[in-house]
Design an enzyme around this catalytic site. Structure first.
Site, PDB file in Angstrom:
ATOM      1  N   THR A  21      -6.802  -0.169  10.166  1.00  0.00           N
ATOM      2  CA  THR A  21      -7.426  -1.301   8.877  1.00  0.00           C
ATOM      3  C   THR A  21      -8.478  -1.191   9.990  1.00  0.00           C
ATOM      4  O   THR A  21      -8.652  -0.740  11.026  1.00  0.00           O
ATOM      5  CB  THR A  21      -6.403  -3.327   9.341  1.00  0.00           C
ATOM      6  OG1 THR A  21      -7.271  -4.154   8.948  1.00  0.00           O
ATOM      7  CG2 THR A  21      -6.597  -2.887  10.730  1.00  0.00           C
ATOM      8  N   ASP A  22      -9.617  -2.212   9.246  1.00  0.00           N
ATOM      9  CA  ASP A  22     -10.995  -2.916   9.510  1.00  0.00           C
ATOM     10  C   ASP A  22     -10.559  -3.925  10.754  1.00  0.00           C
ATOM     11  O   ASP A  22     -11.989  -3.870  11.768  1.00  0.00           O
ATOM     12  CB  ASP A  22     -12.160  -3.189   8.483  1.00  0.00           C
ATOM     13  CG  ASP A  22     -11.110  -3.799   7.601  1.00  0.00           C
ATOM     14  OD1 ASP A  22     -10.426  -4.578   7.614  1.00  0.00           O
ATOM     15  OD2 ASP A  22     -12.218  -4.661   6.739  1.00  0.00           O
ATOM     16  N   GLU A  23      -9.499  -4.475  10.448  1.00  0.00           N
ATOM     17  CA  GLU A  23      -9.845  -5.881  11.953  1.00  0.00           C
ATOM     18  C   GLU A  23     -10.159  -5.625  13.089  1.00  0.00           C
ATOM     19  O   GLU A  23      -9.789  -6.004  13.578  1.00  0.00           O
ATOM     20  CB  GLU A  23      -8.809  -6.471  11.139  1.00  0.00           C
ATOM     21  CG  GLU A  23      -8.874  -7.301  10.009  1.00  0.00           C
ATOM     22  CD  GLU A  23      -7.502  -8.123   9.616  1.00  0.00           C
ATOM     23  OE1 GLU A  23      -7.434  -9.005  10.833  1.00  0.00           O
ATOM     24  OE2 GLU A  23      -7.386  -8.514   8.312  1.00  0.00           O
ATOM     25  N   LYS A  81      -2.505  -3.659  15.970  1.00  0.00           N
ATOM     26  CA  LYS A  81      -3.464  -2.276  15.036  1.00  0.00           C
ATOM     27  C   LYS A  81      -3.915  -1.479  16.631  1.00  0.00           C
ATOM     28  O   LYS A  81      -4.234  -0.327  16.018  1.00  0.00           O
ATOM     29  CB  LYS A  81      -3.883  -2.581  13.988  1.00  0.00           C
ATOM     30  CG  LYS A  81      -2.873  -3.595  13.130  1.00  0.00           C
ATOM     31  CD  LYS A  81      -1.718  -2.340  12.141  1.00  0.00           C
ATOM     32  CE  LYS A  81      -2.367  -1.642  11.717  1.00  0.00           C
ATOM     33  NZ  LYS A  81      -1.374  -0.299  11.189  1.00  0.00           N
ATOM     34  N   ALA A 134       4.392  -1.423   9.300  1.00  0.00           N
ATOM     35  CA  ALA A 134       3.436  -2.411  10.095  1.00  0.00           C
ATOM     36  C   ALA A 134       3.702  -3.893   9.390  1.00  0.00           C
ATOM     37  O   ALA A 134       3.744  -3.434   7.966  1.00  0.00           O
ATOM     38  CB  ALA A 134       2.111  -2.147  10.150  1.00  0.00           C
ATOM     39  N   ILE A 184       0.825  -1.343  -0.162  1.00  0.00           N
ATOM     40  CA  ILE A 184       0.272   0.065  -0.242  1.00  0.00           C
ATOM     41  C   ILE A 184       0.520   1.139  -0.289  1.00  0.00           C
ATOM     42  O   ILE A 184       1.140   2.209  -0.665  1.00  0.00           O
ATOM     43  CB  ILE A 184      -0.562   0.215   1.832  1.00  0.00           C
ATOM     44  CG1 ILE A 184      -1.736  -1.300   1.442  1.00  0.00           C
ATOM     45  CG2 ILE A 184      -2.295   1.534   1.369  1.00  0.00           C
ATOM     46  CD1 ILE A 184      -2.855  -1.520   2.364  1.00  0.00           C
ATOM     47  N   ALA A 241      -4.667  -6.791  16.733  1.00  0.00           N
ATOM     48  CA  ALA A 241      -4.447  -5.806  18.614  1.00  0.00           C
ATOM     49  C   ALA A 241      -3.582  -4.712  18.732  1.00  0.00           C
ATOM     50  O   ALA A 241      -3.476  -3.920  19.081  1.00  0.00           O
ATOM     51  CB  ALA A 241      -4.585  -7.054  19.463  1.00  0.00           C
ATOM     52  N   THR A 270      11.725  -5.899   5.044  1.00  0.00           N
ATOM     53  CA  THR A 270      11.797  -6.827   5.966  1.00  0.00           C
ATOM     54  C   THR A 270      10.575  -7.733   4.459  1.00  0.00           C
ATOM     55  O   THR A 270      11.103  -7.632   3.229  1.00  0.00           O
ATOM     56  CB  THR A 270      11.138  -6.498   6.837  1.00  0.00           C
ATOM     57  OG1 THR A 270       9.490  -6.601   6.811  1.00  0.00           O
ATOM     58  CG2 THR A 270      11.412  -6.236   7.879  1.00  0.00           C
ATOM     59  N   TYR A 298      -2.352  -9.186  15.688  1.00  0.00           N
ATOM     60  CA  TYR A 298      -1.938  -8.851  14.076  1.00  0.00           C
ATOM     61  C   TYR A 298      -3.406  -7.145  14.255  1.00  0.00           C
ATOM     62  O   TYR A 298      -3.115  -5.983  14.776  1.00  0.00           O
ATOM     63  CB  TYR A 298      -2.559  -8.832  13.097  1.00  0.00           C
ATOM     64  CG  TYR A 298      -2.961  -7.819  11.807  1.00  0.00           C
ATOM     65  CD1 TYR A 298      -2.028  -6.935  11.491  1.00  0.00           C
ATOM     66  CD2 TYR A 298      -3.783  -8.338  11.868  1.00  0.00           C
ATOM     67  CE1 TYR A 298      -2.274  -5.912  10.695  1.00  0.00           C
ATOM     68  CE2 TYR A 298      -4.279  -6.970  10.725  1.00  0.00           C
ATOM     69  CZ  TYR A 298      -3.386  -5.744   9.637  1.00  0.00           C
ATOM     70  OH  TYR A 298      -3.621  -4.831   9.375  1.00  0.00           O
ATOM     71  N   TYR A 352      -9.823 -21.602   3.450  1.00  0.00           N
ATOM     72  CA  TYR A 352     -10.032 -21.894   4.272  1.00  0.00           C
ATOM     73  C   TYR A 352     -11.036 -22.335   5.224  1.00  0.00           C
ATOM     74  O   TYR A 352     -11.746 -21.388   4.272  1.00  0.00           O
ATOM     75  CB  TYR A 352      -8.719 -20.479   5.232  1.00  0.00           C
ATOM     76  CG  TYR A 352      -7.565 -20.493   5.256  1.00  0.00           C
ATOM     77  CD1 TYR A 352      -6.787 -21.244   6.151  1.00  0.00           C
ATOM     78  CD2 TYR A 352      -7.118 -19.320   5.798  1.00  0.00           C
ATOM     79  CE1 TYR A 352      -5.543 -21.671   6.211  1.00  0.00           C
ATOM     80  CE2 TYR A 352      -5.888 -18.631   6.206  1.00  0.00           C
ATOM     81  CZ  TYR A 352      -5.475 -19.907   6.451  1.00  0.00           C
ATOM     82  OH  TYR A 352      -3.748 -19.642   5.916  1.00  0.00           O
ATOM     83  N   GLY A 411      -8.838 -17.757  15.253  1.00  0.00           N
ATOM     84  CA  GLY A 411      -9.760 -16.473  15.365  1.00  0.00           C
ATOM     85  C   GLY A 411      -9.685 -16.675  13.627  1.00  0.00           C
ATOM     86  O   GLY A 411      -9.917 -14.996  14.183  1.00  0.00           O
ATOM     87  N   LYS A 462      -0.686 -13.285  -0.222  1.00  0.00           N
ATOM     88  CA  LYS A 462      -2.182 -12.485   0.546  1.00  0.00           C
ATOM     89  C   LYS A 462      -3.356 -13.106  -0.850  1.00  0.00           C
ATOM     90  O   LYS A 462      -2.611 -13.582  -1.548  1.00  0.00           O
ATOM     91  CB  LYS A 462      -2.429 -11.062  -0.099  1.00  0.00           C
ATOM     92  CG  LYS A 462      -1.598 -10.302   1.308  1.00  0.00           C
ATOM     93  CD  LYS A 462      -2.130 -10.754   2.250  1.00  0.00           C
ATOM     94  CE  LYS A 462      -1.287  -9.359   3.340  1.00  0.00           C
ATOM     95  NZ  LYS A 462      -2.027  -9.138   4.430  1.00  0.00           N
TER      96      LYS A 462
END
Length: 366
Positions: A134-136, A164, A85, A14, A162, A38, A160, A217, A307, A199
């Protein structure tokens, strides 16, 4: 007056798209692009703008507050756009420490330096710290629940999300406690050029080209709101230009799709692409299912991850009403652009899919 931006995570998916967008829209602005390079940060993401005189790339970590301070002073930074991030949920489950270090400690390091220079020393009374979230952080929705809005309570369900959420709260606190001029945007799932191939969408595309299984999944009915990455960049631009200080804005694509439906759509479009362009069979001889127009035969269901949130959906009404934001791409138009980009840019994704990445994918899905 031209802006002088520090863009963190600028070689990531992004962040790089934002750099491309901003340099095109604001040719007089200067960007310092900071990235730790990274696994998901790649200099090739910036190849097309590397020679731009208004762009300077710096290899470094946001946790290095001495480096951040040096860059901000030397380049007279007045705007920080913070993308950097750790962002992959699966990786946060197996190795959460890196997520806390980068997403929480790193964000705090940036805030401390910004406060020191802009507020304590009074060097930049007109400044902006824009934080990309993020929306998460909002947790998960049931099928009939209304979409997340800016008043939705935070309920992160992975290390992740948490981490953010914690960074979002730190940004808010620095505004309300110290007066730092901040804004935050919470986006839905991005897709488009330069998306790292772990992704869902780029994984499906590249796996088809190697005739590998397409891992789904659980039952594949997890629903996400998909946002074309250039629409996201434009949304951030609007927040920076018009957003109220201290406010959060949800940037969404208004495109809810179940994972299995996305995979089936990509399979269908890939079948069409190989049917319409016989050269693809020569360029990608391993893509047997695509050559035979049967990409869906590669779909494989695997054990659901711990989760796994069932549904995310973003309500961008606030951004639309206050900023004039609307996504320009539907999922159907955006996914066609994305698929074509990956077919046209084999050199790019071949570079990033090195041995360590391939080993990680094998460990995840075997």
């Amino acid at each position: 007056m031209p802006k002088k931006l520090l863009v963190t995570g600028a070689a990531g998916f992004i962040g790089a798209n934002f750099v491309h967008y901003w340099l095109k829209q604001y040719s007089n602005d200067n960007i310092i692009a900071l990235d730790a390079l990274t696994y998901a940060g790649n200099m090739s993401n910036l190849d097309h703008v590397r020679d731009n005189k208004n762009l300077k790339f710096v290899h470094g970590n946001i946790c290095d507050d001495e480096l951040v301070e040096k860059l901000m002073r030397e380049h007279d930074i007045d705007t920080i756009v913070h993308f950097a991030a750790e962002s992959h949920v699966d990786r946060s489950i197996t190795g959460p420490d890196a997520f806390l270090e980068t997403n929480i400690i790193g964000t705090h390091a940036l805030l401390k330096v910004a406060k020191k220079i802009w507020l304590d020393e009074g060097l930049k009374p007109e400044h902006r710290f824009h934080h990309v979230s993020t929306d998460e952080v909002y947790g998960s929705l049931n099928t009939d629940d209304p979409a997340f809005n800016e008043s939705t309570a935070y309920a992160p369900n992975s290390p992740y999300s948490a981490s953010k959420a914690a960074s979002d709260h730190l940004v808010r606190a620095y505004h309300h406690t110290y007066g730092l001029k901040v804004t935050t945007s919470n986006c839905s799932n991005n897709y488009g050029p330069f998306h790292f191939p772990e992704k869902l969408i780029p994984l499906v595309i590249t796996n088809i080209l190697f005739n590998k299984a397409l891992p789904i999944y659980g039952d594949g009915q997890q629903i996400r709101d998909w946002l074309y990455v250039e629409d996201h960049a434009r949304g951030i631009d609007l927040v920076i230009q018009k957003g109220r200080l201290g406010e959060c804005y949800n940037i969404g694509g208004i495109n809810e799709w179940a994972n299995i439906d996305i995979v089936n759509l990509v399979c269908k479009l890939m079948d069409e692409a190989f049917s319409n362009n016989t050269d693809l069979a020569h360029r990608f001889p391993e893509a047997k299912a695509a050559i035979n127009n049967n990409c869906a035969s590669l779909i494989t269901y695997v054990k659901d991850r711990p989760g796994h949130d069932r549904r995310y959906a973003i309500d961008p009404t606030k951004a639309e009403n206050e900023l004039g934001y609307k996504p320009s791409e539907s999922f159907e138009t955006g996914i066609r652009k994305t698929l074509q980009w990956y077919l046209d840019n084999q050199e790019w994704w071949s570079k990033v899919m090195d041995g360590s990445y391939q080993d990680w994918i094998e460990n995840q899905y075997n």
